[in-house]
Design a protein around this motif. Structure first.
Motif: not given
Length: 355
Positions: A32-33, A36-40, A70-74
């Motif tokens: 979603i977001q 630099r340090d993290e991804a939501y 943003v938008g990646d499916k992981i």
């Protein structure tokens, strides 16, 4: 009362519509977001959960943006749910679960892997293989002992999997195993064509106290210190350096023992012969006595070029010891009696120089 019931119903419906997410499982999420340090990441839970960059990839990237957008499916591993942050997720652990299974399959198929060397540790090197932490023992890096393993940090090397334990997350790799196979193939080719008495091109691979190992097309041969030069060599590093290219003479080939004896000096003309050509039998020359022996005295004709005055040629009268006629440092006039190019000996005479 009706509104309260409606609200409770709505909450119940919302909770019932949420996917059944279990801890210690792998689920799919949407990024979603990213900072630099993290991804939501949204996994369908009550709230988006932050994944620090160290849990996005191994080794940890400089920025989370280097790994996801943003938008990646992981796929993520659910470490835990709840708490102020919503839970703890790890893409690294999810990737590892898949990677470990893939790695087992790679080993079963007998395939090789590309390992990126990250750091030197006690006993060997730590490397990254498809996100997994692998270990390359120092003895499995090269065919020979390597004193400084730090030269491999940052390199990507091809390795064979020699041990894998998914439960212990243990992955042991070997580069040497592949080098041995490659060397064996080259050895078979070279030993089937190489002949003693020929001169080939080589590269100095390794210098030791007793000589130098020289690569002659994928196989190392040994040039003993006595075969490095016509003059006496104190240490091979005085006349050779690693990486130097040069011609070498093949002295012998032992196919069974897989040994090749090489010589560098035999590719060059013996300077003794050059010196000997300056003189002829019957010449009268002068020189300095440099050594006394039980059978005569050695005289220096030129620096590094000596001749022997036999005991019977030192004096007209019979003597028992050379020092009865000459001493070290004496300047004497002699006649050249014989030049033996095969045995590389020159016989001189003081008595016949007086004739």
């Amino acid at each position: 009362m009706s509104e309260q019931m409606n609200m409770e119903e709505l909450l119940a419906q919302a909770e019932s519509s949420m996917p059944d997410i279990q801890e210690r499982t792998v689920v799919e999420g949407t990024v979603i977001q990213v900072s630099r340090d993290e991804a939501y990441v949204d996994i369908g839970y009550k709230q988006e959960i932050a994944i620090p960059k160290r849990e996005l990839a191994y080794p940890a990237p400089e920025s989370a943006e280097d790994v996801v957008k943003v938008g990646d499916k992981i796929d993520v591993y659910v470490v835990s749910l709840g708490g102020d942050n919503g839970g703890i997720l790890s893409k690294v652990k999810a990737d590892r679960m898949v990677a470990w299974k893939d790695m087992e399959a790679v080993k079963e198929r007998g395939e090789h892997v590309q390992a990126q060397v990250n750091q030197v540790v006690k006993g060997g090197l730590v490397a990254s293989v498809n996100g997994l932490r692998g270990f390359i023992p120092a003895s499995q890096m090269e065919l020979h002992f390597v004193k400084d393993l730090s030269v491999y940090v940052g390199q990507t090397v091809e390795c064979e999997i020699i041990e894998i334990d998914v439960h212990k997350q243990r992955l042991v790799l070997s580069r040497r195993a592949l080098l041995e196979v490659e060397r064996a193939a080259k050895e078979d080719e070279i030993f089937s064509t190489l002949e003693a008495g020929t001169t080939v091109r080589g590269t100095v691979k390794r210098i030791v106290d007793y000589g130098a190992f020289i690569d002659i097309g994928g196989v190392d041969g040994l040039a003993h210190i006595s075969d490095l030069a016509w003059h006496r060599v104190k240490h091979p590093s005085d006349v050779l350096e690693v990486g130097q290219e040069l011609d070498v003479f093949v002295k012998s080939v032992d196919t069974e023992a897989k040994r090749i004896s090489l010589s560098i000096k035999d590719t060059m003309r013996d300077p003794w012969l050059d010196n000997a050509e300056k003189y002829a039998e019957g010449d009268i020359i002068e020189g300095k006595v440099i050594k006394l022996t039980d059978f005569g005295a050695f005289m220096e004709i030129e620096p590094g070029f000596d001749g022997l005055i036999p005991m019977g040629e030192l004096a007209e009268k019979r003597i028992e010891r050379a020092d009865e006629a000459v001493h070290v440092g004496d300047e004497v006039k002699v006649k050249v009696l014989r030049i033996d190019t095969k045995r590389k000996r020159i016989s001189l005479s003081i008595t016949k120089a007086k004739d």
